[in-house]
Write a protein that holds these residues in place. Structure first.
Motif, short mmCIF file in Angstrom:
data_model
loop_
_atom_site.label_atom_id
_atom_site.label_comp_id
_atom_site.label_asym_id
_atom_site.label_seq_id
_atom_site.Cartn_x
_atom_site.Cartn_y
_atom_site.Cartn_z
N PRO A 193 -50.84 86.13 75.00
CA PRO A 193 -49.50 85.82 75.99
C PRO A 193 -49.63 86.85 76.97
CG PRO A 193 -49.11 86.06 73.51
CD PRO A 193 -50.35 86.68 73.72
N ASP A 195 -47.15 88.59 80.75
CA ASP A 195 -45.69 88.85 81.19
C ASP A 195 -45.20 87.75 81.89
OD1 ASP A 195 -45.80 91.39 80.40
OD2 ASP A 195 -46.60 92.32 82.12
N MET A 197 -43.40 85.06 80.85
CA MET A 197 -43.59 83.53 80.14
C MET A 197 -41.85 83.17 79.97
SD MET A 197 -46.43 84.31 77.59
CE MET A 197 -46.76 82.51 77.03
N SER A 198 -41.84 81.81 79.89
CA SER A 198 -40.61 81.36 79.62
C SER A 198 -40.56 80.88 78.25
CB SER A 198 -40.30 79.84 80.17
OG SER A 198 -41.31 78.87 79.66
N TRP A 199 -39.34 80.80 77.66
CA TRP A 199 -39.36 80.62 75.92
C TRP A 199 -40.36 79.34 75.60
CZ3 TRP A 199 -37.96 83.70 72.32
CH2 TRP A 199 -37.25 84.61 72.36
N ASP A 201 -43.14 78.32 76.92
CA ASP A 201 -44.46 78.71 77.04
C ASP A 201 -44.66 79.53 75.65
OD1 ASP A 201 -44.74 77.90 79.51
OD2 ASP A 201 -44.37 79.79 80.58
N VAL A 202 -43.70 80.35 75.32
CA VAL A 202 -43.95 81.16 74.10
C VAL A 202 -43.84 80.26 72.68
CG1 VAL A 202 -42.96 82.95 72.49
CG2 VAL A 202 -43.15 83.28 75.04
N PRO A 345 -39.64 86.84 76.65
CA PRO A 345 -39.37 85.52 77.44
C PRO A 345 -38.12 85.22 78.04
CG PRO A 345 -40.21 85.01 75.18
CD PRO A 345 -39.93 86.58 75.10
N HIS A 347 -35.25 82.18 79.80
CA HIS A 347 -34.84 80.62 79.93
C HIS A 347 -35.06 80.25 81.30
CE1 HIS A 347 -33.24 80.21 76.03
NE2 HIS A 347 -32.77 81.45 76.13
N GLU A 351 -34.46 83.61 85.36
CA GLU A 351 -35.85 84.41 85.49
C GLU A 351 -35.38 85.78 85.33
OE1 GLU A 351 -35.25 81.83 86.75
OE2 GLU A 351 -36.93 80.20 86.27
N GLY A 354 -33.72 89.06 79.76
CA GLY A 354 -34.13 88.79 78.34
C GLY A 354 -33.05 89.42 77.71
#
Length: 518
Positions: A193, A195, A197-199, A201-202, A345, A347, A351, A354
């Motif tokens: 992973p 830094d 990243m979107s949800w 992506d995770v 992550p 949404h 951006e 969190g």
């Protein structure tokens, strides 16, 4: 509420610490513009406490201030909600819980108001909206205190609740990050992973990391280090940055049967159905696994620490457990955890925002303070470099001042992951929403309806769309009952809706305490 045992664990100040700090702090010994011979009282308000025993609060906040500052300042601690008073209530009657805002307002107004108020981020916006706090920006400028010396997520979180101004400061905060298992990723041949990243992506990474079955299962992701993938509180926390509303501004019409709500629930429940997140039976299997050579593993129920989960959201104090585990891995006859962290992550469209970031112990000056000068001296000291240096020794919270934020000795990890993301907007964050919940406390029952609807999806009884439609229908019925009876008992509602079924626990405090946050 903070448990006494945790308070003692976090904040015991030894005589040696005091003796070392006093010479350093002695320069702060007078308040400007004050007659040294005049006795003054500095009244400090707290959200909770007891009048009989304020030793914990004094130990954490005021002892060193009193030692290093003007001896003519007498500090009085005033709790807004006194725990001890509840012991003498009539236990045969259903007790209405005190309204925290009203209790805080009571000690900040009147003939003898407190000068300083200590509160959490959830209270900050409410106090600002009530015009009860003094803006600190001019005082910071006058004393040449640079807010850029503070961790960005702290200042941004405070400004978000203060209409882009600073009305309180805190010396520490509790951040979160996405922890990941480097060994599992390397074994699976999946990239680490990173830094930012979107949800999505995770979740896509998590699906690629799911492997094995039964006792050999490795799961891709969990929303916290403790639980399985069926917790409704995790859904709420996940959705917090989106600020989805359960009902309209009047609390009379449900607003959950929408594509936005459906997308949130589907994202989480699909992970559960595909076994990317663990089920309750997976957790139970971990607890029942026999000990090796009769050696008890205190981390047995935590899948991430046992190399069974590739990624999890964890608070800063999770590093303590990792350090303990790795230091004792040989004794436990388990592999050490090779790990790192990246930012929580986000949404799309949100951006930089969190969840899981807690700003507690904010100090603000009462707009009605009788002693504003000493109040500012205390707030300034509490958030100054000397105090920050002391608090930086905590292994459970991070210093709010950047210069004292350091990687633990002997460890290596991405420290910036804890300092980058802004806190998610608070549930019930607007003044109007807060007022609505105070007037209609039974609105909390709407969330319980959602928990039970979510349980139906997890158990395969309904699709997401069907469950949201039922939540909408039954919720509208409940809202009309609440309109007629905002605060009184509404009997039999859950029996009528879901046949008295249990649903999924949404006790936030229990989840937070289990994760070491409460």
């Amino acid at each position: 509420m903070i448990k006494t045992s945790k308070r003692a664990r976090k904040w015991v100040l030894t005589g040696l610490t005091l003796s070392l700090l006093i010479p350093t702090l002695a320069a702060c010994s007078t308040s400007k513009g004050k007659d040294a011979d005049v006795k003054r009282t500095l009244r400090i308000g707290t959200m909770y406490g007891t009048k009989q025993d304020d030793s914990w609060f004094r130990q954490q906040f005021t002892d060193i201030f009193e030692i290093t500052h003007d001896s003519n300042i007498e500090i009085e601690i005033v709790p807004a909600i006194d725990y001890s008073e509840q012991q003498f209530e009539d236990q045969s009657k259903q007790q209405e819980q005190p309204d925290p805002l009203e209790k805080v307002k009571a000690i900040m107004t009147g003939t003898n108001p407190v000068d300083v108020m200590i509160f959490d981020l959830g209270m900050l916006g409410q106090l600002v909206n009530e015009n009860l706090l003094k803006q600190l920006d001019p005082l910071l400028k006058e004393d040449k205190i640079d807010v850029n010396d503070f961790v960005p997520t702290v200042i941004e979180g405070i400004k978000d609740q203060g209409n882009n101004f600073i009305y309180g400061l805190t010396p520490t905060f509790t951040p979160a990050a996405l922890f990941y298992n480097k060994t599992l990723f390397t074994k699976q041949g999946v990239e680490f992973p990173k830094d930012g990243m979107s949800w999505d992506d995770v979740f896509n990474l998590a699906k690629r990391m799911k492997s094995g079955s039964g006792k050999d299962s490795v799961f891709g992701f969990t929303f916290n280090q403790w639980g399985a993938g069926d917790n409704f509180w995790d859904v709420q926390n996940f959705a917090a940055p989106l600020q989805l509303k359960m009902f309209d501004a009047k609390g009379e019409t449900m607003t959950v049967n929408t594509p936005q709500w459906e997308a949130v629930w589907k994202s989480v429940t699909d992970l559960y159905k595909d076994h990317v997140t663990p089920h309750q039976e997976d957790m139970q299997a971990m607890y029942e696994e026999p000990a090796k050579d009769s050696i008890r593993n205190p981390f047995q129920g935590q899948l991430f620490l046992n190399n069974k989960v590739a990624m999890t959201i964890g608070n800063y104090d999770m590093i303590n457990q990792i350090q303990q585990l790795n230091d004792n891995a040989d004794k436990l006859k388990i592999n050490k955890l090779d790990w790192d962290v990246v930012t929580v992550p986000f949404h799309p469209g949100h951006e930089g925002i969190g969840g899981n970031i807690y700003l507690n112990n904010l100090a603000g000056i009462n707009a009605n303070a009788a002693n504003p000068d000493d109040a500012w001296e205390f707030v300034k000291f509490m958030n100054g470099k000397e105090w920050a240096k002391l608090k930086s020794r905590s292994t459970y919270e991070m210093s709010a001042r950047k210069e004292f934020v350091k990687v633990r000795e002997g460890m290596s990890y991405n420290l910036n992951a804890f300092m980058t993301m802004k806190p998610a907007p608070l549930l019930q964050s607007s003044a109007a929403e807060q007022k609505l919940y105070r007037e209609k406390p039974n609105l909390d029952k709407v969330t319980e309806l959602g928990s039970r609807a979510y349980s139906d999806v997890i158990q395969g009884k309904k699709s997401v769309k069907e469950a949201l439609a039922q939540w909408e229908t039954k919720g509208n019925d409940l809202l009309q009952k609440i309109k007629a009876n905002p605060k009184g008992p509404i009997d039999g509602i859950f029996d009528d809706v879901y046949g008295g079924g249990g649903g999924i626990s949404i006790d936030k405090q229990a989840v937070m305490e289990a994760a070491g946050e409460g």
